[in-house]
Design a protein around this motif. Sequence first.
Motif, PDB file in Angstrom:
ATOM      1  N   SER A  75     -22.609  24.758  96.074  1.00  0.00           N
ATOM      2  CA  SER A  75     -22.795  25.642  97.408  1.00  0.00           C
ATOM      3  C   SER A  75     -23.091  24.903  98.392  1.00  0.00           C
ATOM      4  CB  SER A  75     -23.331  27.057  97.591  1.00  0.00           C
ATOM      5  OG  SER A  75     -24.618  27.287  96.926  1.00  0.00           O
ATOM      6  N   ILE A  76     -23.925  23.895  98.452  1.00  0.00           N
ATOM      7  CA  ILE A  76     -24.990  22.682  98.967  1.00  0.00           C
ATOM      8  C   ILE A  76     -23.854  21.892  99.434  1.00  0.00           C
ATOM      9  CG2 ILE A  76     -27.120  23.863  99.482  1.00  0.00           C
ATOM     10  CD1 ILE A  76     -27.806  21.757  98.146  1.00  0.00           C
ATOM     11  N   GLY A  77     -22.612  21.789  98.372  1.00  0.00           N
ATOM     12  CA  GLY A  77     -21.949  19.758  99.151  1.00  0.00           C
ATOM     13  C   GLY A  77     -22.660  19.066  97.372  1.00  0.00           C
ATOM     14  N   ARG A  78     -23.870  19.732  97.328  1.00  0.00           N
ATOM     15  CA  ARG A  78     -23.962  18.298  96.120  1.00  0.00           C
ATOM     16  C   ARG A  78     -22.959  18.062  95.135  1.00  0.00           C
ATOM     17  NH1 ARG A  78     -29.892  17.317  96.756  1.00  0.00           N
ATOM     18  NH2 ARG A  78     -28.822  15.484  95.217  1.00  0.00           N
ATOM     19  N   THR A  79     -23.092  16.562  95.534  1.00  0.00           N
ATOM     20  CA  THR A  79     -21.832  15.984  93.400  1.00  0.00           C
ATOM     21  C   THR A  79     -22.915  14.518  92.497  1.00  0.00           C
ATOM     22  OG1 THR A  79     -21.890  13.779  95.272  1.00  0.00           O
ATOM     23  CG2 THR A  79     -20.114  15.617  94.943  1.00  0.00           C
ATOM     24  N   ALA A  80     -24.079  14.961  92.845  1.00  0.00           N
ATOM     25  CA  ALA A  80     -25.196  14.232  92.278  1.00  0.00           C
ATOM     26  C   ALA A  80     -26.780  14.481  92.586  1.00  0.00           C
ATOM     27  CB  ALA A  80     -25.187  12.848  91.796  1.00  0.00           C
ATOM     28  N   LEU A  81     -27.017  14.347  91.215  1.00  0.00           N
ATOM     29  CA  LEU A  81     -28.806  14.350  91.612  1.00  0.00           C
ATOM     30  C   LEU A  81     -29.779  13.501  90.311  1.00  0.00           C
ATOM     31  CD1 LEU A  81     -28.319  18.414  89.687  1.00  0.00           C
ATOM     32  CD2 LEU A  81     -29.146  18.004  92.310  1.00  0.00           C
ATOM     33  N   GLU A  82     -30.638  13.772  91.540  1.00  0.00           N
ATOM     34  CA  GLU A  82     -31.777  12.869  90.054  1.00  0.00           C
ATOM     35  C   GLU A  82     -32.359  13.612  89.135  1.00  0.00           C
ATOM     36  OE1 GLU A  82     -33.318   8.947  89.955  1.00  0.00           O
ATOM     37  OE2 GLU A  82     -31.835   9.447  91.222  1.00  0.00           O
ATOM     38  N   LEU A  83     -32.043  13.630  87.768  1.00  0.00           N
ATOM     39  CA  LEU A  83     -32.901  14.197  86.797  1.00  0.00           C
ATOM     40  C   LEU A  83     -33.129  13.680  86.211  1.00  0.00           C
ATOM     41  CD1 LEU A  83     -29.138  15.391  85.665  1.00  0.00           C
ATOM     42  CD2 LEU A  83     -30.514  16.571  87.246  1.00  0.00           C
ATOM     43  N   ARG A  84     -34.326  13.839  84.981  1.00  0.00           N
ATOM     44  CA  ARG A  84     -34.743  13.690  84.159  1.00  0.00           C
ATOM     45  C   ARG A  84     -33.773  12.530  82.663  1.00  0.00           C
ATOM     46  NH1 ARG A  84     -40.534  11.916  84.260  1.00  0.00           N
ATOM     47  NH2 ARG A  84     -41.243  12.702  85.840  1.00  0.00           N
ATOM     48  N   ARG A  85     -34.404  11.815  82.400  1.00  0.00           N
ATOM     49  CA  ARG A  85     -33.568  10.866  81.350  1.00  0.00           C
ATOM     50  C   ARG A  85     -34.032  12.065  80.273  1.00  0.00           C
ATOM     51  NH1 ARG A  85     -34.948   8.841  77.637  1.00  0.00           N
ATOM     52  NH2 ARG A  85     -36.663   8.144  78.896  1.00  0.00           N
ATOM     53  N   PRO A  86     -32.613  12.604  79.258  1.00  0.00           N
ATOM     54  CA  PRO A  86     -32.806  13.325  77.865  1.00  0.00           C
ATOM     55  C   PRO A  86     -33.793  12.681  77.056  1.00  0.00           C
ATOM     56  CG  PRO A  86     -30.398  12.826  78.508  1.00  0.00           C
ATOM     57  CD  PRO A  86     -30.951  12.292  79.752  1.00  0.00           C
ATOM     58  N   ALA A 115     -35.396  16.274  89.119  1.00  0.00           N
ATOM     59  CA  ALA A 115     -36.247  15.217  88.819  1.00  0.00           C
ATOM     60  C   ALA A 115     -36.871  15.451  90.370  1.00  0.00           C
ATOM     61  CB  ALA A 115     -36.099  14.171  88.035  1.00  0.00           C
ATOM     62  N   GLU A 116     -36.217  16.240  91.728  1.00  0.00           N
ATOM     63  CA  GLU A 116     -36.381  16.305  92.691  1.00  0.00           C
ATOM     64  C   GLU A 116     -35.834  17.271  92.776  1.00  0.00           C
ATOM     65  OE1 GLU A 116     -32.620  15.415  95.496  1.00  0.00           O
ATOM     66  OE2 GLU A 116     -31.417  14.734  93.445  1.00  0.00           O
ATOM     67  N   GLU A 117     -36.367  17.516  94.353  1.00  0.00           N
ATOM     68  CA  GLU A 117     -36.825  18.776  95.431  1.00  0.00           C
ATOM     69  C   GLU A 117     -35.529  19.111  96.303  1.00  0.00           C
ATOM     70  OE1 GLU A 117     -39.843  20.894  97.482  1.00  0.00           O
ATOM     71  OE2 GLU A 117     -38.900  19.359  99.273  1.00  0.00           O
ATOM     72  N   VAL A 118     -34.515  19.998  95.922  1.00  0.00           N
ATOM     73  CA  VAL A 118     -33.895  19.998  96.384  1.00  0.00           C
ATOM     74  C   VAL A 118     -33.828  20.398  98.259  1.00  0.00           C
ATOM     75  CG1 VAL A 118     -31.313  20.749  95.880  1.00  0.00           C
ATOM     76  CG2 VAL A 118     -32.100  19.726  94.527  1.00  0.00           C
ATOM     77  N   VAL A 119     -33.055  20.175  98.744  1.00  0.00           N
ATOM     78  CA  VAL A 119     -33.369  21.502 100.139  1.00  0.00           C
ATOM     79  C   VAL A 119     -32.032  21.266 100.947  1.00  0.00           C
ATOM     80  CG1 VAL A 119     -34.394  20.838 102.897  1.00  0.00           C
ATOM     81  CG2 VAL A 119     -35.737  19.910 100.462  1.00  0.00           C
ATOM     82  N   ALA A 120     -31.849  22.363 101.249  1.00  0.00           N
ATOM     83  CA  ALA A 120     -30.183  22.951 101.716  1.00  0.00           C
ATOM     84  C   ALA A 120     -30.103  22.665 103.065  1.00  0.00           C
ATOM     85  CB  ALA A 120     -30.035  24.126 101.875  1.00  0.00           C
TER      86      ALA A 120
END
Length: 417
Positions: free
Chosen positions: A176-187, A49-54
């Motif tokens: 590989s870019i060190g992300r540990t958490a994300l904004e995701l759509r709820r199931p 649910a987000e755009e991920v930028v390196a």
Amino acid sequence: MAQLSDDCFAFGGELMAVDRALSLLAERIGPVTGTERAGLGDALGRILAEEVVAPFDVPPHDNSAVDGYAVFFDDLDPAGDTRLPVTARVPAGRALGRPGRRGEAVRIFTGAPMPEGFDTVLMQEDCRTDGGDVLIPAGIKRGANRRKAGEDIREGQVILTSGRRLRPEDIGLLASIGRTALELRRPLRAAVFSTGDEVREPGAPLEPGCIYDANRYVLISALRQLGCAVTDLGILPDRVEDVRAALASASRDHDVLVTSGGVSTGEEDHVKGAVEAEGALHFWRLAIKPGRPVALGRVGTAALIGLPGNPVAVLVTFQRVARPILLRLMGAAADEPPLFPVRAEFAYKKKAGRREYVRVRLSRGADGGLTAVKHPREGAGILSSMVESDGLVELPEELTRVEPGMTVQFLPFSEVR
């Protein structure tokens, strides 16, 4: 949470091509689920649910692709062996701590950072050692076996976009870019039920005239595989008041209700009346085989998807119609599964104006190419034919005949899971 409009599934009664139906549904349906923060380990199969930028280059530094010797290419003799002293050792995870010097070689290992100035790496298998020197044969190319900083990802690059359904390789890229958490759509919260006084739970006694409930287990499994949070409502009795109460209750804490059969106009098809009493129901008469009209509607704020009653038709319409709807509701980007050209090993006749799906298994022809072998049984109630097949050959509306040797389009089951 977004809500479905009252008329998002409404449509007239003419027979509709599959592509037209999917296009209309794509225009009318949007995400109904909110978002939540989740750890990387819980993201597989979820909708981003987000755009991920390196935030930096990957790899962050030039490094060696092999175990060997780092050198200046201009120090090498293009016509014969070159002897260079080995002055240092650089393992992975360590830096040399100084720039390289002309006229030296450095022992280096896979993944180790390239010292400043060195531009080429020789594989250890191609070299010989003599005391503290390395003997390097002629013929290597400038820059060989050197991986450059940012070769995989550049700082500021968009690596994943919102709406992507995350796969193992996506999870690795995020790590590989060190992300540990994300904004995701709820199931997506899906409730599944069956109706019919003849339907029995597997394991229960099977009286004459009764059958075990296979379709509900097909749908529960397919929904879970898609990433939905599924509630099993079991088998509802053929009483309109019971079906209506169950639907009303389920609609309050689910995003979508899914069933098979029971939505036509027969005297014992009580789902149709119950849905109409609690919301709205529309029949989409699709030009598709196997399959019958697909019921789409709304109960309270929940979407309702009513699939045909025959198990093969359930699977085909789930894969080609329900799956795209569910992915839209989940907030996923467009996900049209790819078709692959194969050679037909069967003859087949069909009506013009209808899209048909033929169950096939793949075989390797004498020339090494893939051929599609039609399953010998065609009935819409023969669930074993799906188990014994690798996928479906999709025959477009305008086609009326398949001859052996003709190129046809194959949809693997693995592409719609």
